[in-house]
Design a protein around this motif. Structure first.
Motif, mmCIF file in Angstrom:
data_model
loop_
_atom_site.group_PDB
_atom_site.id
_atom_site.type_symbol
_atom_site.label_atom_id
_atom_site.label_comp_id
_atom_site.label_asym_id
_atom_site.label_seq_id
_atom_site.Cartn_x
_atom_site.Cartn_y
_atom_site.Cartn_z
ATOM 1 N N UNK A 120 0.849 -1.199 0.000
ATOM 2 C CA UNK A 120 0.000 0.000 0.000
ATOM 3 C C UNK A 120 0.876 1.237 0.000
ATOM 4 N N UNK A 121 0.354 2.308 -0.579
ATOM 5 C CA UNK A 121 1.032 3.600 -0.557
ATOM 6 C C UNK A 121 0.163 4.688 0.045
ATOM 7 N N UNK A 122 -1.148 4.390 0.204
ATOM 8 C CA UNK A 122 -2.048 5.335 0.852
ATOM 9 C C UNK A 122 -3.155 4.559 1.547
ATOM 10 N N UNK A 123 -3.488 4.980 2.743
ATOM 11 C CA UNK A 123 -4.614 4.413 3.486
ATOM 12 C C UNK A 123 -5.609 5.519 3.790
ATOM 13 N N UNK A 124 -6.881 5.151 3.829
ATOM 14 C CA UNK A 124 -7.915 6.088 4.267
ATOM 15 C C UNK A 124 -8.750 5.391 5.322
ATOM 16 N N UNK A 125 -8.883 6.017 6.466
ATOM 17 C CA UNK A 125 -9.677 5.458 7.554
ATOM 18 C C UNK A 125 -10.762 6.439 7.958
ATOM 19 N N UNK A 126 -11.785 5.909 8.599
ATOM 20 C CA UNK A 126 -12.966 6.701 8.923
ATOM 21 C C UNK A 126 -12.651 7.762 9.966
ATOM 22 N N UNK A 127 -13.190 8.944 9.753
ATOM 23 C CA UNK A 127 -12.981 10.086 10.654
ATOM 24 C C UNK A 127 -13.752 9.887 11.952
ATOM 25 N N UNK A 128 -13.039 9.993 13.083
ATOM 26 C CA UNK A 128 -13.668 9.899 14.399
ATOM 27 C C UNK A 128 -13.264 11.082 15.277
ATOM 28 N N UNK A 129 -12.976 12.231 14.630
ATOM 29 C CA UNK A 129 -12.503 13.388 15.383
ATOM 30 C C UNK A 129 -13.535 13.989 16.304
ATOM 31 N N UNK A 130 -14.801 13.904 15.927
ATOM 32 C CA UNK A 130 -15.859 14.344 16.821
ATOM 33 C C UNK A 130 -16.223 15.811 16.740
ATOM 34 N N UNK A 131 -15.858 16.499 15.685
ATOM 35 C CA UNK A 131 -16.220 17.908 15.586
ATOM 36 C C UNK A 131 -15.794 18.499 14.267
ATOM 37 N N UNK A 132 -16.209 19.727 13.970
ATOM 38 C CA UNK A 132 -15.835 20.363 12.709
ATOM 39 C C UNK A 132 -14.365 20.742 12.695
ATOM 40 N N UNK A 133 -13.793 20.762 11.503
ATOM 41 C CA UNK A 133 -12.394 21.147 11.359
ATOM 42 C C UNK A 133 -12.241 22.641 11.641
ATOM 43 N N UNK A 134 -11.225 22.986 12.418
ATOM 44 C CA UNK A 134 -10.990 24.383 12.757
ATOM 45 C C UNK A 134 -10.631 25.178 11.507
ATOM 46 N N UNK A 135 -9.671 24.659 10.712
ATOM 47 C CA UNK A 135 -9.273 25.298 9.465
ATOM 48 C C UNK A 135 -9.681 24.389 8.314
ATOM 49 N N UNK A 136 -9.777 24.964 7.120
ATOM 50 C CA UNK A 136 -10.257 24.204 5.976
ATOM 51 C C UNK A 136 -9.284 23.119 5.544
ATOM 52 N N UNK A 137 -9.779 22.213 4.712
ATOM 53 C CA UNK A 137 -8.945 21.141 4.179
ATOM 54 C C UNK A 137 -9.190 19.821 4.867
ATOM 55 N N UNK A 138 -8.917 18.731 4.129
ATOM 56 C CA UNK A 138 -9.083 17.403 4.690
ATOM 57 C C UNK A 138 -8.048 17.117 5.760
ATOM 58 N N UNK A 139 -8.370 16.162 6.616
ATOM 59 C CA UNK A 139 -7.500 15.874 7.766
ATOM 60 C C UNK A 139 -6.472 14.791 7.448
ATOM 61 N N UNK A 140 -5.329 14.913 8.108
ATOM 62 C CA UNK A 140 -4.226 13.969 8.004
ATOM 63 C C UNK A 140 -4.205 13.072 9.235
ATOM 64 N N UNK A 141 -4.043 11.761 9.020
ATOM 65 C CA UNK A 141 -3.808 10.856 10.136
ATOM 66 C C UNK A 141 -2.311 10.715 10.385
ATOM 67 N N UNK A 142 -1.552 10.293 9.359
ATOM 68 C CA UNK A 142 -0.104 10.244 9.530
ATOM 69 C C UNK A 142 0.629 10.114 8.207
#
Length: 321
Positions: A199-221
């Motif tokens: 694999x070179x990219x993984x996508x997992x389900x978002x469990x952050x629990x709230x809206x993003x403070x700043x725009x753009x998709x979130x990074x896990x690692x």
């Protein structure tokens, strides 16, 4: 799906940091990446055997997370084919952008969750100066610090992994090698490849629990690969000695079987060192390995339970309501 050969490999990521000097010190002095170049806003970094000028573009910003994810096309013709497919896909496009210190012009587009991708072909091959030249001609440069060998993969977060899967298959021709099937019918995670890596990219389900403070998709690692498991054990001591937050590991993942260590760099972006051994996906008719919710509740390969922050922490941070 039939293997698409238009994309050669996952090439680099642009990471944002609001603590630029501290992040740069971590990635060079502690983590062991090489500084290939720098301008007013960004540092261009690479692992000791990455062939391109940069595999990590570290950019000064007022937030954390990822600015863009880049793949290199297999040829100029392959790049043109992918651009045509992306333009016909209905996904948001940003169009052509100029390159930077590490590559030529690139075509940018966006997934439904705010992650910006680019594909390019023209690149800058790294040329080691005399003081950084490797003793062996078949390695790109010498190494220091934790000394990861190469960029390995990226993990992004999305609220709908099924839709993200459609994006990856449509735009990049990626194949799924392993996935998590939840009891409620949703896909909890997918692991993608464009070549014969596991694999070179993984996508997992978002469990952050709230809206993003700043725009753009979130990074896990973001993950770099080491030659051996022992390199990761040594890195754990290096991180400990330098006061780096070790989140979890060293241990072995059940999914994909990688030996792992996760830390947070000074701005809070999660970074992994991993070793997958000799495992490759060579079968052209590979069928995805499916992990159930019951499988995942068993924890990692040797029984280590997945800690809570691994499900909730990502960058940029979220604001609790």
């Amino acid at each position: 799906m039939e293997h698409c050969h238009d994309i050669a490999h996952f090439a680099h990521v642009e990471m944002l940091t609001d603590r630029f000097e501290e992040s740069l010190d971590f990635f060079t002095r502690v983590y062991g990446l090489k500084l290939s170049g720098q301008d007013e806003t960004s540092a261009y970094l690479r692992a000791w055997d990455d062939y391109e000028h940069a595999s990590l573009k570290l950019t000064r910003a007022d937030r954390t997370g990822v600015a863009h994810i880049a793949y290199r096309a297999a040829s100029p013709e392959a790049l043109a084919r992918r651009v045509s497919a992306i333009e016909a896909s209905g996904y948001k496009t940003h169009g052509w952008v100029d390159g930077d210190q590490s590559h030529g012009r690139a075509f940018r587009f966006e997934d439904p969750f705010g992650h910006v991708f680019e594909i390019y072909y023209d690149t800058v091959w790294f040329q080691a100066p005399a003081e950084d030249r490797a003793a062996l001609k078949n390695t790109a440069s010498a190494f220091t610090g934790a000394a990861p060998r190469r960029l390995d993969h990226l993990n992004l977060l999305a609220s709908d992994v099924t839709e993200f899967r459609r994006f990856m298959e449509t735009c990049l021709g990626s194949r799924v090698t392993e996935m998590i099937q939840l009891d409620n019918g949703r896909i909890g995670g997918c692991w993608f490849t464009v070549n014969n890596k596991t694999y070179d990219l993984a996508c997992t389900e978002e469990h952050g629990g709230g809206p993003i403070v700043s725009g753009g998709g979130r990074l896990h690692h973001v993950t770099y690969a080491t030659d051996q498991r022992e390199d990761i054990l040594r890195a754990a001591d290096i991180f400990l000695q330098n006061g780096v937050h070790i989140e979890t590991g060293p241990h072995k993942h059940a999914i994909q079987g990688t030996f792992f260590l996760y830390v947070w760099e000074p701005a809070g972006n999660r970074v992994e060192l991993a070793n997958s051994g000799a495992r490759l996906i060579l079968a052209p008719d590979w069928q995805p390995v499916i992990w159930t919710e019951a499988d995942r509740k068993k924890g990692q390969a040797w029984g280590l339970k997945t800690i809570e922050t691994f499900h909730t922490h990502g960058t940029p941070p979220v604001q609790k309501l």
